[in-house]
Design a protein around this motif. Structure first.
Motif: not given
Length: 507
Positions: A392-397, A401-404, A420-426, A483-493
């Motif tokens: 899940v983390a890989n796919i979300i990252i 990356h593709a939608r920056r 943006v962070a809320r969108l990724v978590l949803a 959610l744990a997999a999505a949080v790092p990517a959401a915070l990063s972007v």
């Protein structure tokens, strides 16, 4: 080999599609809309494969055919069907659930739904990987609960028992003199060969020939008679057992092979076969389970399931044995089980005792063993979901990356960082919901099929009662990992400057 084959198979279609793209088309197109017709094709194939598994398992009445059909076609069809179903399901959830999630997370009305519908394969297949762990946990606890409720819960263990390797008639007489012991019955459990159970050519099971003195045993045992149901018929069964050449069988023989009163049943031992007339069908009193749990039979490596009940006279005449494997005890009403059994252990300590205890304590020990096994096995499901969480983390990252550039535009027109962070978590929550639905359905269908096989191969009748608590725990773990997999990517972007995000389009 399997991993290599699956890796090449998974890469084949993307490689074929990439090879067909022209240079201009590749430079111009970043994405294409998903066709509704393609989603319907996926839905039709998925439902067809799931239905195929159900037809293989539930239409035939031949256990051997069901097993081989299930093992070679049904099981793979079921797994592939649910995996393919993840794609149209995520598209459906994006229409049904995304409006509610958009309100909860404060997202623009159609943003979340359009995002998911643009890439249903990416999100759907990721959820399909997560569903496996949910399915394992659901199946384990559903089947485990059925075993404890419908099988172990219906076994009628004796008040108390003593098992050992050197029990003798003198041991029995000594036990009868212990205060609190009302009656005893000598039992011998002898593994005998039969082809009534298992998969022909793949498994070989034995049955236990439980030998007893009919008069004493029937006074002590609380047997539930399936056949015959009238008192006169039961008395005839007792008389025939005393005469010899007759047995009563456990209900599982009737379920698996249709055997009943009046049929002939053949048992073999060391190359010699003996025919017995079936004079009764009963629910098992669990004596064979007691024997196997403590390994009191002469042949420890035998896989013995279910039992036939005959007289000790037949045991001596046909099988040449007078050994005593177990002594069944009736205890006085109101007596202290532990105190009485302590006296029994002390009285026959020199008889090679393996175990001595009450039926209630034995049931408690078995239940504890089963629950412990379920808890340990559940860790497999948790680790499967953990591994899927990395997917899940890989796919979300990759998606982030593709939608920056897209995220940069959102920020440039006034979207705050948290949007943006809320969108990724949803998106992660929708992936988790997809895996919960698929995993629960897959686990329950797997248990239904397994119980059908249990009935035809082993005669065991079990029912499906979905364990709400276990399903809730499995779903909570899947949601937590997503959610744990999505949080790092959401915070990063969300922390990227707008200019950096907008510059992404130029590479």
């Amino acid at each position: 080999g399997g991993a290599l084959f699956c890796g090449l198979l998974g890469a084949a279609y993307p490689a074929w599609r990439t090879a067909r793209v022209s240079p201009l088309e590749g430079l111009a197109a970043r994405s294409r809309p998903v066709r509704t017709r393609t989603l319907l094709v996926f839905l039709g194939i998925a439902l067809g494969l799931i239905a195929l598994e159900l037809c293989i398992v539930f239409i035939p009445d031949d256990g051997q055919f069901i097993f081989w059909g299930y093992a070679t076609t049904g099981l793979p069809s079921m797994f592939v069907g649910y995996f393919l179903l993840s794609v149209p399901l995520i598209a459906g959830l994006s229409r049904v659930i995304s409006p509610l999630l958009s309100v909860i997370f404060g997202l623009p009305a159609h943003m979340l739904g359009r995002t998911l519908r643009a890439t249903p394969y990416r999100y759907g297949f990721t959820a399909g990987a997560m569903m496996t762990g949910v399915a394992i946990m659901v199946a384990l606890w559903t089947q485990g609960g059925a075993i404890m409720r419908d099988w172990l819960g219906k076994l009628d263990f004796p008040d108390a028992f003593v098992t050992g390797l050197a029990l003798t008639p003198q041991s029995q007489a000594t036990i009868e003199r212990v205060p609190g012991v009302v009656a005893t019955s000598a039992i011998t459990l002898l593994p005998v060969e039969t082809d009534a159970f298992g998969v022909q050519g793949l498994q070989k099971y034995t049955s236990s020939f439980i030998a007893f003195e009919p008069d004493a045993f029937f006074k002590m045992a609380n047997l539930t008679w399936v056949q015959p149901t009238d008192a006169q018929g039961r008395e005839r069964a007792r008389t025939r057992l005393n005469e010899g050449g007759a047995i009563i069988v456990a209900r599982e023989f009737q379920n698996a092979k249709g055997l009943g009163v009046g049929d002939t049943f053949t048992v073999s031992k060391e190359g010699k076969s003996f025919d017995f007339e079936i004079v009764g069908v009963v629910t098992s009193p669990g004596l064979d389970l007691v024997s196997q749990f403590f390994h009191t039979s002469d042949e420890f490596t035998e896989q013995a399931i279910h039992a036939v009940f005959g007289s000790r006279a037949d045991l001596k005449a046909k099988f040449g044995s007078e050994a005593i494997s177990m002594i069944q005890l009736d205890l006085a009403p109101g007596s202290d089980d532990e105190a009485v059994m302590s006296d029994v252990r002390e009285a026959v300590f020199d008889a090679g005792i393996i175990a001595a205890g009450s039926g209630r304590q034995f049931r408690k020990d078995i239940e504890g063993f089963l629950r412990g096994s379920l808890a340990v096995s559940s860790s497999i499901a948790v680790f499967a979901m953990l591994v899927a969480g990395f997917g899940v983390a890989n796919i979300i990252i990759a998606g982030v990356h593709a939608r920056r550039y897209e995220f940069g535009v959102l920020r440039a027109v006034g979207g705050e960082r948290g949007l943006v962070a809320r969108l990724v978590l949803a998106e992660a929550i929708l992936i988790a919901l997809n895996s919960m639905i698929l995993g629960t359905a897959l686990g329950l269908q797997g248990v239904l099929s397994a119980q059908r096989l249990d009935y035809f191969l082993f005669g065991i009748e079990l029912t499906v009662k979905p364990p709400v608590f276990a399903i809730s725990v499995a779903c909570a773990i899947a949601l937590g990992f997503s959610l744990a997999a999505a949080v790092p990517a959401a915070l990063s972007v969300s922390r990227r400057p707008v200019r950096e995000l907008l510059a992404t389009v130029k590479g």
